[in-house]
Design a protein around this motif. Structure first.
Motif, PDB file in Angstrom:
ATOM      1  N   UNK A 204       0.584  -1.645  -0.038  1.00  0.00           N
ATOM      2  CA  UNK A 204       0.303   0.050   0.045  1.00  0.00           C
ATOM      3  C   UNK A 204       0.998   1.209  -0.346  1.00  0.00           C
ATOM      4  N   UNK A 205       0.404   1.536  -0.888  1.00  0.00           N
ATOM      5  CA  UNK A 205       1.488   3.211  -0.851  1.00  0.00           C
ATOM      6  C   UNK A 205       0.406   4.551  -0.867  1.00  0.00           C
ATOM      7  N   UNK A 206       0.647   5.459   0.185  1.00  0.00           N
ATOM      8  CA  UNK A 206       0.112   6.941   0.041  1.00  0.00           C
ATOM      9  C   UNK A 206       0.787   8.300  -0.387  1.00  0.00           C
ATOM     10  N   UNK A 207      -0.782   9.606  -0.901  1.00  0.00           N
ATOM     11  CA  UNK A 207      -0.279  10.659   0.207  1.00  0.00           C
ATOM     12  C   UNK A 207      -1.177  10.742   0.718  1.00  0.00           C
ATOM     13  N   UNK A 223      -1.869  -5.382   5.795  1.00  0.00           N
ATOM     14  CA  UNK A 223      -1.513  -5.129   4.485  1.00  0.00           C
ATOM     15  C   UNK A 223       0.498  -4.015   4.913  1.00  0.00           C
ATOM     16  N   UNK A 224       1.089  -4.272   4.939  1.00  0.00           N
ATOM     17  CA  UNK A 224       2.486  -3.137   4.903  1.00  0.00           C
ATOM     18  C   UNK A 224       2.387  -2.085   4.108  1.00  0.00           C
ATOM     19  N   UNK A 225       1.686  -0.564   4.727  1.00  0.00           N
ATOM     20  CA  UNK A 225       2.651   0.635   4.198  1.00  0.00           C
ATOM     21  C   UNK A 225       3.719   0.577   4.234  1.00  0.00           C
ATOM     22  N   UNK A 226       4.468   0.880   2.831  1.00  0.00           N
ATOM     23  CA  UNK A 226       5.621   1.003   2.356  1.00  0.00           C
ATOM     24  C   UNK A 226       5.997   2.031   1.721  1.00  0.00           C
ATOM     25  N   UNK A 227       5.064   2.482   1.952  1.00  0.00           N
ATOM     26  CA  UNK A 227       5.000   4.430   1.687  1.00  0.00           C
ATOM     27  C   UNK A 227       4.476   5.254   2.144  1.00  0.00           C
ATOM     28  N   UNK A 228       5.040   6.520   2.761  1.00  0.00           N
ATOM     29  CA  UNK A 228       3.584   7.464   3.322  1.00  0.00           C
ATOM     30  C   UNK A 228       4.102   8.756   3.358  1.00  0.00           C
ATOM     31  N   UNK A 229       3.741   9.303   2.273  1.00  0.00           N
ATOM     32  CA  UNK A 229       4.042  10.400   1.764  1.00  0.00           C
ATOM     33  C   UNK A 229       3.773  12.118   2.496  1.00  0.00           C
ATOM     34  N   UNK A 230       4.187  13.184   2.993  1.00  0.00           N
ATOM     35  CA  UNK A 230       3.279  14.171   3.120  1.00  0.00           C
ATOM     36  C   UNK A 230       3.157  15.500   1.991  1.00  0.00           C
ATOM     37  N   UNK A 253      -0.634  -3.530  -5.512  1.00  0.00           N
ATOM     38  CA  UNK A 253      -0.391  -2.650  -4.880  1.00  0.00           C
ATOM     39  C   UNK A 253      -1.971  -2.072  -4.865  1.00  0.00           C
ATOM     40  N   UNK A 254      -1.839  -1.431  -3.911  1.00  0.00           N
ATOM     41  CA  UNK A 254      -3.031  -0.623  -3.328  1.00  0.00           C
ATOM     42  C   UNK A 254      -2.648   1.140  -3.228  1.00  0.00           C
ATOM     43  N   UNK A 255      -3.048   2.444  -4.350  1.00  0.00           N
ATOM     44  CA  UNK A 255      -2.304   3.365  -4.000  1.00  0.00           C
ATOM     45  C   UNK A 255      -3.283   4.643  -4.150  1.00  0.00           C
ATOM     46  N   UNK A 256      -3.291   5.320  -3.353  1.00  0.00           N
ATOM     47  CA  UNK A 256      -4.180   6.624  -2.895  1.00  0.00           C
ATOM     48  C   UNK A 256      -3.075   7.695  -2.857  1.00  0.00           C
TER      49      UNK A 256
END
Length: 343
Positions: A204-207, A223-230, A253-256
């Motif tokens: 999971x990747x997210x902004x 599901x691991x949060x692989x990336x979090x970006x502000x 991947x699930x991407x927000x």
């Protein structure tokens, strides 16, 4: 004649008419013509720099929606401009996510002869408070708001009924009425789709978004949060994030949200990674997911219904102030496109 056979000029005229119809809808919502009468077709053509035919097509669209009617020999009028309550609406953005909610609100209000006074707060808490006060001072009988967390407590002082849109579900203790997308359930729908295709290594990747992202994480479970970006992603960010994803040997991947998913998809294509052969991608929001080079499977909140049900909830409150409070959550749909496939 098939869509592929329609002349380009005809398509262009249709696009101009739809664009002008959108401008006129906004003008009606903002009470730009408080007397209820639109400018003449000739005036609109001059002001907008378009042909009379384009103006007529645009007005036809508004007539079909029940927002405008023509009076022979007199002109064009806003339907129910002098009847029904004034409803104030404030949203943080007029360009992303909220436009379809606004359309849902507008259509439902038009059915009942009510008017909408619309404000955009541009994600600014000071402007938000000013918008709320301004809408009340303008005579709004009730408010439909997408408010930020710190301002929700201040809504207790507002003297008219308030219904929140896409807010409230993240706070289990809220007493406010709301209509909101259940983003946790939306994320779970995406996850089950991938598992049904045989994927077990999912990332999971997210902004980061204060309202949506925490709910998504709740729906994704372990599901691991692989990336979090502000910050908003750049192309370089997407390249780095893709490398991290592949290092974990993820096959899906699930991407927000949509923009970030599209950047990730482009990075994968540039590296020769097959989508969905080697990597399945799901985006969240479904604003522009279908426009990617490989159309993205996407979680799609029911935005028109959020707007429509917000009006229903507010109308019920105005009709019976002592009725039980309503808190409505809607499970988003999953729109399956070409970016997901079996392992």
């Amino acid at each position: 004649m098939s869509a592929s056979q329609v002349p380009a000029a005809e398509v262009g005229r249709g696009q101009k008419a739809r664009h002008l119809a959108g401008e006129l809808r906004r003008g009606i919502a903002e009470l730009r013509w408080p007397g209820g009468k639109l400018p003449t077709e000739q005036q609109l053509a001059r002001e907008q720099g378009v042909s009379l035919n384009t103006v007529r097509r645009a007005v036809d669209l508004l007539v079909q929606d029940g927002l405008v009617y023509r009076r022979q020999g007199s002109g064009m009028y806003i339907a129910n401009a002098d009847t029904g309550p004034l409803i104030g609406v404030a949203v943080p953005s007029m360009t992303y996510y909220f436009p379809r909610i606004i359309v849902g609100i507008e259509r439902e209000l038009a059915k009942h002869g009510a008017q909408m006074l619309l404000r955009s707060t541009e994600w600014n808490s000071v402007e938000e408070r000013q918008a709320v006060d301004g809408l009340v001072n303008a005579g709004a009988a009730g408010l439909i708001l997408a408010t930020e967390g710190p301002n929700m407590a201040g809504l207790e002082d507002v003297d008219v009924p308030v219904v929140l849109v896409e807010r409230g579900l993240e706070d289990p203790n809220t007493l406010h009425e709301f209509v909101a997308s259940n983003h946790a359930a939306g994320a779970r729908t995406a996850l089950e789709h991938l598992r049904g295709l045989g994927h077990t290594r999912i990332g999971y990747l997210e902004r980061i978004s204060p309202h949506t992202a925490p709910q998504l994480r709740a729906g994704l479970g372990d599901v691991p949060v692989l990336i979090e970006s502000r910050e908003r992603w750049t192309t370089a960010d997407a390249d780095r994030f893709l490398t991290a994803l592949l290092r974990k040997k993820a096959t899906a991947v699930i991407c927000f949200a949509d923009r970030e998913a599209t950047l990730l998809l482009n990075a994968a294509i540039a590296k020769g990674i097959s989508v969905p052969g080697e990597l399945s991608v799901i985006s969240y929001d479904d604003e522009v997911a279908d426009l990617s080079e490989i159309p993205l499977t996407a979680v799609s909140p029911a935005k028109l219904d959020v707007g429509r049900l917000a009006v229903e909830t507010l109308r019920a409150r105005l009709a019976d102030p002592d009725s039980p409070r309503r808190q409505i959550s809607l499970v988003p749909n999953l729109v399956v496109r070409e970016s997901t496939g079996p392992v």
